[in-house]
Design a protein around this motif. Structure first.
Motif, mmCIF file in Angstrom:
data_model
loop_
_atom_site.group_PDB
_atom_site.id
_atom_site.type_symbol
_atom_site.label_atom_id
_atom_site.label_comp_id
_atom_site.label_asym_id
_atom_site.label_seq_id
_atom_site.Cartn_x
_atom_site.Cartn_y
_atom_site.Cartn_z
ATOM 1 N N THR A 183 66.303 66.091 44.343
ATOM 2 C CA THR A 183 66.363 66.888 45.571
ATOM 3 C C THR A 183 65.155 67.802 45.712
ATOM 4 N N GLN A 184 64.438 68.012 44.609
ATOM 5 C CA GLN A 184 63.265 68.889 44.627
ATOM 6 C C GLN A 184 61.954 68.142 44.361
ATOM 7 N N ALA A 185 62.041 66.838 44.163
ATOM 8 C CA ALA A 185 60.839 66.065 43.822
ATOM 9 C C ALA A 185 59.864 66.034 44.991
ATOM 10 N N SER A 186 58.595 66.094 44.674
ATOM 11 C CA SER A 186 57.557 66.005 45.703
ATOM 12 C C SER A 186 57.420 64.570 46.193
ATOM 13 N N ALA A 187 56.741 64.395 47.313
ATOM 14 C CA ALA A 187 56.505 63.048 47.842
ATOM 15 C C ALA A 187 55.748 62.199 46.823
ATOM 16 N N ARG A 188 54.794 62.788 46.128
ATOM 17 C CA ARG A 188 54.031 62.039 45.123
ATOM 18 C C ARG A 188 54.914 61.629 43.959
ATOM 19 N N GLU A 189 55.787 62.538 43.514
ATOM 20 C CA GLU A 189 56.689 62.196 42.413
ATOM 21 C C GLU A 189 57.644 61.083 42.813
ATOM 22 N N MET A 190 58.163 61.146 44.038
ATOM 23 C CA MET A 190 59.077 60.094 44.476
ATOM 24 C C MET A 190 58.368 58.749 44.604
ATOM 25 N N LEU A 191 57.144 58.762 45.086
ATOM 26 C CA LEU A 191 56.384 57.515 45.188
ATOM 27 C C LEU A 191 56.205 56.893 43.807
ATOM 28 N N MET A 192 55.899 57.713 42.819
ATOM 29 C CA MET A 192 55.736 57.212 41.456
ATOM 30 C C MET A 192 57.055 56.655 40.923
ATOM 31 N N LEU A 193 58.159 57.376 41.172
ATOM 32 C CA LEU A 193 59.455 56.902 40.687
ATOM 33 C C LEU A 193 59.857 55.593 41.352
ATOM 34 N N ARG A 194 59.549 55.444 42.630
ATOM 35 C CA ARG A 194 59.865 54.190 43.330
ATOM 36 C C ARG A 194 59.038 53.027 42.790
#
Length: 239
Positions: free
Chosen positions: A82-93
């Motif tokens: 819920t607090q992840a940045s757009a860059r962090e989410m892109l990496m996780l995806r």
């Protein structure tokens, strides 16, 4: 004791309809559950109770109104989605979270083979040998999901709904993921391909992936579920 891959803590989601004088729709309220490696949790409840919304909250397409979603990747520090940045989410995806929806986001002028191979190509450093392995693996997935070889070199914009869905499944599951989010992945498929997808889900879970799924077909849900959660129990009265 096995650490959950995913922990949802007091997750709530409201939508504000600004074009309707600020009417607030309370979709989910105080959702709490966890998912362990090797589990396939099937979300139940009538249409409109927030099942797809919950998957989109985990994938961070939507932001939660309240609560935390803790994602515990093996070998990494936990992260609150819920607090992840757009860059962090892109990496996780790219690395850890797969999402299979009912719809393929068609990429213009890119062949079906390369669309499926792309998750492997992303980590291949574009060496000729790695590219060949990625495309060979994609060909195996397309064969398994009964996509005719004559279509592999074509962009899938004009494919049937069932063919596009199978491209979507192959692309999303070609690379092992810690967490799989499955939003009615068999909705457009015939019985033979539905059975293949059931087998693919079983294989992923048996290798340690955690899965959360929505299935309109009760037989499919029953075939893959290790546990069921009724999302209707996490709703407020919107009246």
């Amino acid at each position: 004791m096995t650490q959950p891959i995913l922990e949802l803590c007091n997750i709530s989601k409201n939508f504000v309809l600004h074009n309707q004088n600020g009417v607030v729709l309370n979709i989910l309220d105080q959702v709490n559950f966890s998912v362990n490696p090797g589990e396939c949790v099937v979300l139940g409840g009538p249409s409109g109770t927030g099942k797809s919304t919950l998957l989109k909250l985990i994938y961070a397409n939507y932001r939660a109104t309240r609560g935390q979603i803790h994602f515990n990747r093996p070998g990494h520090d936990p992260i609150d989605l819920t607090q992840a940045s757009a860059r962090e989410m892109l990496m996780l995806r790219h690395t850890s979270i797969g999402y299979v929806s009912q719809f393929l986001r068609v990429i213009p002028r890119v062949s079906a083979l390369d669309i499926v191979a792309e998750p492997l190509i992303e980590v291949s450093h574009n060496t000729p040998e790695a590219l060949e392995i990625a495309r060979n693996t994609a060909a195996q997935w397309l064969t398994r999901l009964r996509i005719p070889e004559r279509l592999w070199s074509l962009p899938p914009a004009t494919f049937s709904g069932g063919e596009q869905q199978r491209i979507n499944i192959a692309r999303s599951m070609i690379k092992p993921r810690a967490l799989l989010l499955l939003d009615e992945p068999t909705a457009s498929l015939d019985p033979a391909n539905t059975q293949t997808v059931i087998e693919i889900i079983h294989e992923a879970v048996s290798m340690g992936s955690a899965a959360i799924g929505i299935f309109h077909d009760q037989h499919v849900g029953d075939s893959v579920a290790t546990r069921r959660i009724n999302i209707n129990s996490f709703r407020k009265d919107n009246a």
